[in-house]
Design an enzyme around this catalytic site. Structure first.
Site, PDB file in Angstrom:
ATOM      1  N   MET A  24     -78.249 -21.217   0.236  1.00  0.00           N
ATOM      2  CA  MET A  24     -77.310 -21.415   1.345  1.00  0.00           C
ATOM      3  C   MET A  24     -77.083 -20.093   2.057  1.00  0.00           C
ATOM      4  O   MET A  24     -76.564 -19.142   1.464  1.00  0.00           O
ATOM      5  CB  MET A  24     -75.968 -21.953   0.832  1.00  0.00           C
ATOM      6  CG  MET A  24     -76.025 -23.361   0.295  1.00  0.00           C
ATOM      7  SD  MET A  24     -74.431 -23.889  -0.356  1.00  0.00           S
ATOM      8  CE  MET A  24     -74.376 -22.948  -1.894  1.00  0.00           C
ATOM      9  N   THR A  25     -77.458 -20.031   3.311  1.00  0.00           N
ATOM     10  CA  THR A  25     -77.183 -18.838   4.107  1.00  0.00           C
ATOM     11  C   THR A  25     -75.683 -18.727   4.326  1.00  0.00           C
ATOM     12  O   THR A  25     -75.041 -19.684   4.753  1.00  0.00           O
ATOM     13  CB  THR A  25     -77.923 -18.929   5.457  1.00  0.00           C
ATOM     14  OG1 THR A  25     -79.316 -18.980   5.206  1.00  0.00           O
ATOM     15  CG2 THR A  25     -77.609 -17.744   6.337  1.00  0.00           C
ATOM     16  N   ALA A  56     -81.521 -17.604   2.018  1.00  0.00           N
ATOM     17  CA  ALA A  56     -82.800 -17.209   2.595  1.00  0.00           C
ATOM     18  C   ALA A  56     -82.797 -15.718   2.920  1.00  0.00           C
ATOM     19  O   ALA A  56     -81.836 -15.197   3.501  1.00  0.00           O
ATOM     20  CB  ALA A  56     -83.074 -18.024   3.856  1.00  0.00           C
ATOM     21  N   GLN A  98     -85.140 -16.684  -2.319  1.00  0.00           N
ATOM     22  CA  GLN A  98     -85.818 -17.551  -1.353  1.00  0.00           C
ATOM     23  C   GLN A  98     -86.331 -16.685  -0.205  1.00  0.00           C
ATOM     24  O   GLN A  98     -85.560 -16.019   0.486  1.00  0.00           O
ATOM     25  CB  GLN A  98     -84.883 -18.629  -0.806  1.00  0.00           C
ATOM     26  CG  GLN A  98     -85.632 -19.639   0.059  1.00  0.00           C
ATOM     27  CD  GLN A  98     -84.724 -20.594   0.783  1.00  0.00           C
ATOM     28  OE1 GLN A  98     -83.944 -20.183   1.630  1.00  0.00           O
ATOM     29  NE2 GLN A  98     -84.832 -21.879   0.476  1.00  0.00           N
ATOM     30  N   ASN A 176     -87.447 -27.055   6.479  1.00  0.00           N
ATOM     31  CA  ASN A 176     -86.341 -26.905   7.435  1.00  0.00           C
ATOM     32  C   ASN A 176     -86.752 -26.387   8.804  1.00  0.00           C
ATOM     33  O   ASN A 176     -85.945 -25.803   9.514  1.00  0.00           O
ATOM     34  CB  ASN A 176     -85.248 -26.002   6.857  1.00  0.00           C
ATOM     35  CG  ASN A 176     -84.548 -26.616   5.666  1.00  0.00           C
ATOM     36  OD1 ASN A 176     -85.134 -27.433   4.963  1.00  0.00           O
ATOM     37  ND2 ASN A 176     -83.325 -26.225   5.416  1.00  0.00           N
ATOM     38  N   TYR A 178     -88.882 -23.921   9.584  1.00  0.00           N
ATOM     39  CA  TYR A 178     -89.219 -22.498   9.684  1.00  0.00           C
ATOM     40  C   TYR A 178     -90.742 -22.323   9.701  1.00  0.00           C
ATOM     41  O   TYR A 178     -91.495 -23.286   9.787  1.00  0.00           O
ATOM     42  CB  TYR A 178     -88.522 -21.721   8.571  1.00  0.00           C
ATOM     43  CG  TYR A 178     -87.011 -21.798   8.705  1.00  0.00           C
ATOM     44  CD1 TYR A 178     -86.375 -21.311   9.852  1.00  0.00           C
ATOM     45  CD2 TYR A 178     -86.217 -22.395   7.730  1.00  0.00           C
ATOM     46  CE1 TYR A 178     -84.991 -21.409  10.006  1.00  0.00           C
ATOM     47  CE2 TYR A 178     -84.832 -22.499   7.881  1.00  0.00           C
ATOM     48  CZ  TYR A 178     -84.227 -21.999   9.022  1.00  0.00           C
ATOM     49  OH  TYR A 178     -82.872 -22.103   9.184  1.00  0.00           O
ATOM     50  N   GLY A 316     -75.701 -27.739  -3.173  1.00  0.00           N
ATOM     51  CA  GLY A 316     -75.311 -26.669  -2.278  1.00  0.00           C
ATOM     52  C   GLY A 316     -73.815 -26.577  -2.101  1.00  0.00           C
ATOM     53  O   GLY A 316     -73.129 -25.802  -2.774  1.00  0.00           O
ATOM     54  N   ARG A 317     -73.269 -27.380  -1.198  1.00  0.00           N
ATOM     55  CA  ARG A 317     -71.848 -27.275  -0.843  1.00  0.00           C
ATOM     56  C   ARG A 317     -70.895 -27.349  -2.030  1.00  0.00           C
ATOM     57  O   ARG A 317     -69.884 -26.631  -2.030  1.00  0.00           O
ATOM     58  CB  ARG A 317     -71.504 -28.346   0.198  1.00  0.00           C
ATOM     59  CG  ARG A 317     -72.067 -28.044   1.589  1.00  0.00           C
ATOM     60  CD  ARG A 317     -72.026 -29.259   2.497  1.00  0.00           C
ATOM     61  NE  ARG A 317     -72.985 -30.262   2.085  1.00  0.00           N
ATOM     62  CZ  ARG A 317     -72.930 -31.549   2.429  1.00  0.00           C
ATOM     63  NH1 ARG A 317     -71.933 -31.981   3.185  1.00  0.00           N
ATOM     64  NH2 ARG A 317     -73.852 -32.398   2.017  1.00  0.00           N
TER      65      ARG A 317
END
Length: 358
Positions: A24-25, A56, A98, A176, A178, A316-317
């Protein structure tokens, strides 16, 4: 079938449980892309995860276009990340880096006005986040063959730098929307050379990168993240199942340690899949541990493990506001709701001020 609380071998890493922390950025670095001391505290607070997959981390300046995100190409950045990994290891945790090249979603503001790069000359939809607010994305230029070789080398060096910084391994960010994803999926790759067209050609960049990084640090310390089931940042594929089946078969042949599938459901709360998650169809294509991701709660996660669809689940969250998330799941303790307004702020508020239970 295994429980979320059973250990799992993820290549060289022995994870004590299957509740992993998803990347998670959080935008807590500096404008020079250096990790900061509060990041060491943040990750250490979450060391009870079976494995932490870091935010990332940029492999080079050309591929990093997010305010206050971090990199791992300089000695100063490596030193900063060494403080983070040391703090996690001191708490008994495990953490991998990552590795990120954003491709066409880097705004020229981050590049001194230079044009971003991608598989082909395309423009991402919507707007980029810059230090001066949101701005429309600009058209990327296609990487030349020689430049592709250079990017693969940058991934290799970033992986070596990550090991130098004390990470237990790395994950290639191939999802995602990228750069690697821009090569994989046919909405963003219109090349007519050996990196475009047929599936085998579109897979070439991913395969070369994974193999090169595996040769550098050992395949047992390399993971890959993919996003098969829908559009992200304007990147999608017209026929994803054969593409990602072949991708997983190729990664299995290379011997990468694990693959994470980020697949939001059709009714997802953070990202929406265009089709139902493909993991159950892809499971047999990869011989190593398969990590599931997106919109899971503990009940759904255990059900997917029971069904043999995945081997671990990345959350994540829930980890943002519940640093002791595995304990809360194990003991049925209440979960705290995170504050989305503070996901990308630069201070400790909404970052270090969530407490363990009790």
């Amino acid at each position: 079938m295994p429980s979320l609380f059973d250990p799992i071998q993820l290549g060289a890493i022995r994870a004590p449980n299957r509740i992993l922390m998803a990347p998670m950025t959080r935008a807590r670095g500096t404008r020079d892309h250096l990790p900061t001391p509060i990041m060491a505290d943040y990750y250490a607070q979450r060391a009870s995860a079976g494995l932490i997959i870091s935010e990332a981390i940029g492999i080079n300046q050309l591929g990093l276009g997010w305010p206050y995100a971090t990199g791992i190409w300089s000695r100063e950045q490596i030193a900063g990340w060494r403080n983070v990994t040391a703090a996690v290891h001191e708490r008994g945790g495990r953490i991998i880096a990552q590795l990120w090249q954003m491709g066409r979603v880097v705004h020229p503001d981050f590049l001194g006005g230079r044009q971003p790069v991608s598989a082909s000359a395309t423009v991402a939809p919507n707007h980029a986040h810059t230090y001066d607010g949101k701005k429309p994305y600009e058209r990327a230029r296609p990487l030349s063959i020689d430049e592709i070789v250079e990017v693969v080398e940058d991934f290799r060096q970033a992986a070596l730098n990550a090991i130098d910084a004390g990470f237990d391994g790395i994950q290639l960010h191939a999802s995602n929307g990228y750069l690697i994803d821009q090569f994989l999926r046919d909405s963003a790759n219109f090349r007519d050379d050996r990196y475009g067209g047929a599936i085998e050609n579109r897979l070439r960049f991913l395969k070369e990168t994974a193999r090169t990084v595996a040769d550098a640090i050992g395949a047992d310390r390399v993971g890959v993240r993919l996003s098969p089931n829908g559009e992200t940042q304007g990147v999608r594929d017209s026929d994803p199942l054969p593409l990602f089946t072949k991708a997983l078969e190729a990664l299995s042949a290379i011997g990468v340690a694990h693959v994470e599938l980020r697949e939001p459901p059709i009714d997802g709360t953070f990202g929406v899949g265009e089709v139902n998650p493909l993991a159950r169809h892809l499971r047999s294509a990869f011989k190593g541990p398969l990590i599931l991701n997106s919109d899971f709660d503990a009940t759904r996660a255990q059900a997917e493990l029971d069904a043999g669809i995945g081997d671990a689940v990345a959350f994540g969250r829930p980890f943002i506001a519940n640093p002791d998330f595995p304990r809360r799941v194990a003991e049925g303790l209440p979960l705290v709701k995170d504050d989305a307004q503070k996901w990308f702020t630069q201070g400790t508020e909404g970052y270090l001020d969530y407490n363990n239970w009790g």
